[in-house]
Design an enzyme around this catalytic site. Structure first.
Site, PDB file in Angstrom:
ATOM      1  N   LYS A  53      11.557 -15.728   5.214  1.00 27.97           N
ATOM      2  CA  LYS A  53      10.086 -15.642   5.091  1.00 27.97           C
ATOM      3  C   LYS A  53       9.950 -14.911   6.620  1.00 27.97           C
ATOM      4  O   LYS A  53      10.714 -14.992   7.308  1.00 27.97           O
ATOM      5  CB  LYS A  53       9.218 -16.843   5.040  1.00 27.97           C
ATOM      6  CG  LYS A  53       7.916 -16.652   5.557  1.00 27.97           C
ATOM      7  CD  LYS A  53       7.007 -16.214   4.512  1.00 27.97           C
ATOM      8  CE  LYS A  53       5.602 -15.882   4.739  1.00 27.97           C
ATOM      9  NZ  LYS A  53       4.819 -14.740   4.087  1.00 27.97           N
ATOM     10  N   SER A  54       8.919 -13.774   6.757  1.00 27.27           N
ATOM     11  CA  SER A  54       8.909 -13.120   8.045  1.00 27.27           C
ATOM     12  C   SER A  54       8.391 -14.147   9.240  1.00 27.27           C
ATOM     13  O   SER A  54       7.526 -15.143   8.873  1.00 27.27           O
ATOM     14  CB  SER A  54       7.802 -12.109   8.003  1.00 27.27           C
ATOM     15  OG  SER A  54       8.388 -11.126   7.242  1.00 27.27           O
ATOM     16  N   GLY A  90      -0.673 -14.401   4.488  1.00 25.94           N
ATOM     17  CA  GLY A  90      -1.124 -14.167   5.870  1.00 25.94           C
ATOM     18  C   GLY A  90      -0.116 -14.386   6.995  1.00 25.94           C
ATOM     19  O   GLY A  90      -0.289 -15.230   8.113  1.00 25.94           O
ATOM     20  N   CYS A 127       3.418  -5.704   6.143  1.00 23.21           N
ATOM     21  CA  CYS A 127       2.524  -6.580   5.506  1.00 23.21           C
ATOM     22  C   CYS A 127       1.319  -5.779   5.280  1.00 23.21           C
ATOM     23  O   CYS A 127       0.654  -5.505   6.622  1.00 23.21           O
ATOM     24  CB  CYS A 127       2.448  -7.934   6.263  1.00 23.21           C
ATOM     25  SG  CYS A 127       1.213  -8.994   5.694  1.00 23.21           S
ATOM     26  N   THR A 168       8.677 -11.394  -6.924  1.00 19.92           N
ATOM     27  CA  THR A 168       7.776 -11.794  -7.953  1.00 19.92           C
ATOM     28  C   THR A 168       8.483 -12.559  -9.500  1.00 19.92           C
ATOM     29  O   THR A 168       8.231 -13.611  -9.760  1.00 19.92           O
ATOM     30  CB  THR A 168       6.813 -10.837  -8.259  1.00 19.92           C
ATOM     31  OG1 THR A 168       6.028 -10.345  -7.266  1.00 19.92           O
ATOM     32  CG2 THR A 168       5.568 -11.416  -9.386  1.00 19.92           C
TER      33      THR A 168
END
Ligand code: RRO
Length: 310
Positions: free
Chosen positions: A52-53, A79, A135, A271
């Site tokens: 994950k970032s 977010g 993002c 996804t």
């Protein structure tokens, strides 16, 4: 057209000095933030896993609803939720000693944030860093800074200067000219670019008469964005010399082949992992070998970029 089936296609790749057993990477942000889930994806057959970032401080992310399933894929406005780089060391420790190729995704608002985050990821054992310059729905981060080639260049250059591991720049498709962003990353010394992040999008609930996502805007992923991703990879492949990692809407081995024929050296999936589970990794590898054998390709490099020929 090559149609004679050679015995057993080899799907292992070399990417910016990294040896991957297959070209299928877990995309950033899929399966949450834990080391356990990244390890599970590795054990299920992922060629590499992207975290994950992660930013400098803990962040809760956007309010719910932050995910919405729509007809062509999925809308998200998570977010950038993450535990912050200090706390993230615990998750990276879970992966130590495994043979997982871990790519540390990072985001920041300033050049200096990216450089210090990348150094930490390197210290934690990441094999490469991926810069989130794309993002589509976070104020002051991602595409807001990554849509400007000069900013992409200065952030990438500072990270390249700060670490010894390969640096991948993840680019936004929400721009008129993705090649100028890719060229900026290449000129700054990036080892590869990743294309694409999600498409900035929105859904409205006509009965409530309001946007569905609390953040209003989100990023669209899934099958509907594959033609956009393939087009971006095709364009980048004509403009750049460094490798391209293709991402966006891949759910079958044939989708991956499409990206590779457009010029991708590897691909990321997201996804589809959320929808079908981590078992998809070994399935895709088997199906890609079968596809390549049937179509007469012995290696990924032999298939890469063939759509540009003639
Ligand atoms: O966390 C997110 O909302 C998010 C990120 Br960091 C990203 O790069 N792309 C995306 O669609 N969502």
């Amino acid at each position: 057209m090559r149609k004679t089936a050679p015995a057993g296609a080899d799907i292992g790749i070399e990417l910016a000095g990294l040896e991957l057993r297959n070209p299928f990477m877990l995309a950033s942000g899929i399966l949450g933030e834990t080391g356990d889930l990244l390890l599970a994806a590795h054990r299920a057959g992922a060629g590499a896993v992207v975290t994950k970032s992660i930013g400098t401080e803990p962040r809760d992310g956007h309010k719910n609803p932050c995910i919405y399933q729509c007809e062509s894929g999925m809308l998200n406005a998570m977010g950038l939720p993450n535990p912050g780089i200090e706390e993230f060391s615990k998750e990276m420790r879970v992966l130590k000693g495994s043979r997982a190729v871990v790519i540390g995704s990072i985001f920041g608002a300033k050049t200096q944030d990216f450089a210090s985050l990348a150094k930490k990821m390197q210290d934690y054992g990441a094999a490469a860093v991926e810069l989130n310059l794309s993002c589509p729905h976070a104020k002051g981060y991602g595409a807001e800074i990554g849509s400007n080639p000069a900013t992409v260049k200065s952030i990438t250059a500072s990270v390249v200067h700060a670490v010894d591991i390969p640096v991948f720049a993840k680019l936004t498709p929400n721009t008129r000219d993705i090649c100028s962003l890719g060229l900026a990353a290449e000129e700054a010394g990036a080892s590869a670019v990743v294309a694409i992040n999600t498409l900035r999008a929105m859904a409205i609930d006509p009965y409530i008469r309001k946007p569905v996502l609390a953040n209003r805007y989100g990023g669209l992923s899934g099958p509907g964005i594959k033609p956009v991703g393939v087009r971006c990879v095709f364009e980048l492949s004509e403009a750049l010399s460094i490798p391209i990692i293709g991402v966006g809407g891949i759910s079958t081995a044939v989708d991956a082949a499409e990206y590779i024929m457009a010029g991708a050296s590897a691909v990321q999936i997201g996804t589809v992992v959320q929808q079908k589970g981590i078992e998809i990794f070994s399935k895709l590898s088997e199906e890609l070998k079968e596809f390549m054998s049937r179509e007469g390709f012995r290696s990924i490099s032999q298939m890469r970029g063939v759509a540009h020929e003639g």
